[in-house]
Design a protein around this motif. Structure first.
Motif, PDB file in Angstrom:
ATOM      1  N   ARG A   1       0.365  48.591 -48.446  1.00  0.00           N
ATOM      2  CA  ARG A   1       1.619  48.710 -49.172  1.00  0.00           C
ATOM      3  C   ARG A   1       1.524  49.756 -50.287  1.00  0.00           C
ATOM      4  N   TYR A   2       2.521  50.627 -50.310  1.00  0.00           N
ATOM      5  CA  TYR A   2       2.626  51.694 -51.300  1.00  0.00           C
ATOM      6  C   TYR A   2       3.911  51.482 -52.113  1.00  0.00           C
TER       7      TYR A   2
ATOM      8  N   GLU B   1      -0.626  53.918 -56.660  1.00  0.00           N
ATOM      9  CA  GLU B   1      -1.645  53.002 -56.176  1.00  0.00           C
ATOM     10  C   GLU B   1      -1.104  52.191 -54.988  1.00  0.00           C
ATOM     11  N   PHE B   2      -2.006  51.836 -54.083  1.00  0.00           N
ATOM     12  CA  PHE B   2      -1.629  51.038 -52.914  1.00  0.00           C
ATOM     13  C   PHE B   2      -2.567  49.851 -52.805  1.00  0.00           C
TER      14      PHE B   2
ATOM     15  N   CYS C   1       5.377  49.531 -46.750  1.00  0.00           N
ATOM     16  CA  CYS C   1       4.357  49.805 -45.726  1.00  0.00           C
ATOM     17  C   CYS C   1       4.719  51.104 -45.017  1.00  0.00           C
TER      18      CYS C   1
ATOM     19  N   PRO D   1       0.668  58.243 -45.085  1.00  0.00           N
ATOM     20  CA  PRO D   1       0.971  58.481 -46.506  1.00  0.00           C
ATOM     21  C   PRO D   1       0.465  59.842 -46.984  1.00  0.00           C
TER      22      PRO D   1
END
Length: 254
Positions: free
Chosen positions: A3-4, A11-12, A57, A188
């Motif tokens: 998750r971003y 941060e993820f 996500c 990402p």
């Protein structure tokens, strides 16, 4: 799920256990060798896909098996993973060798960019062999690719990262609990690259930067879904073991 919540520059975090969710999001209970367990999300419809995207996500990582039998994968995977920058030409060269070895074994080979730095080659198989046995065969296949390339500065199966020089012909992804970015998953990256299925006649000159969120709609309209027939080409992996000098899987007792 990766998750971003603050975008690709923020941060993820990784989340295995599915949070509170609507009824159209499925669940799959999984136990790990450590004794721990969790419940994964099953994303198998458009509404569930929108739900998981809304959680931040960006990339979608899937197991190699289906919920009907999570212990037996539906494909064998070779992941070509560059060790250093500038090895993409080697990745393309090695991919063609992987295809040759797979085809000689009677395995259908489906290439796709990882969307990151590497290239995935999937071979659909009947879900009848457990993960450790699929990994054994994948290891022998990778070693045969390494032998044919003949130069460890180009292709290597060396497991220790510090000892690698060439592209890692990674067979270890055929392990239970491992996941890869699924076909068509966005990654990402600043240019929102996509894990793109390829035709084999494209591989020798492919540039992964060509496949992004902005280009994939036209790409699919042009070439269609290149993995659409993949599951119709599943074969039994069992007869392939001895052809690579590997002991066949031992049938479960009882």
């Amino acid at each position: 799920m990766v998750r971003y919540p603050n975008g690709v520059e923020g941060e993820f975090f990784h989340q295995k256990r599915v949070p509170s969710h609507p009824e159209y999001v499925g669940e799959q209970y999984v136990e790990f060798p450590s004794g721990h367990s969790t419940v994964f999300a099953v994303i198998d419809n458009a509404a569930a896909l929108a739900w998981v995207a809304n959680l931040g996500c960006i990339e979608l990582h899937t197991w190699h098996s289906r919920v009907e039998d999570i212990e037996r994968p539906d494909y064998l995977l070779i992941d070509l993973d560059p060790t250093t920058d500038g090895q993409w030409p080697y990745v393309r060269e090695i991919a063609l060798v992987v295809r040759d070895v797979m085809e000689e074994l009677g395995l259908a080979a489906y290439p796709k960019t990882s969307g990151a730095t590497g290239l995935h080659i999937l071979a659909p198989i009947k879900p009848e062999v457990l993960f450790p046995d699929v990994r054994r065969l994948a290891k022998a296949l990778a070693e045969e690719v390494e032998r044919r390339v003949g130069d460890q500065e180009i292709a290597t199966t060396t497991w220790r990262v510090a000892d690698r020089r060439g592209v890692f012909v990674d067979f270890g992804q055929n392990t239970r609990d491992r996941t890869i970015a699924t076909a068509y998953s966005v990654r990402p990256t600043p240019d929102a690259r996509v894990s793109a299925p390829l035709r084999w006649d494209e591989v020798a000159a492919v540039d992964p930067a060509a496949f992004t969120v902005e280009t994939m709609r036209d790409r699919v309209a042009d070439v269609g879904d290149l993995m659409a027939d993949m599951w119709r080409r599943k074969v039994s992996l069992v007869p392939r073991f001895r052809r690579l000098g590997v002991d066949e899987p031992v049938p479960p007792s009882g």
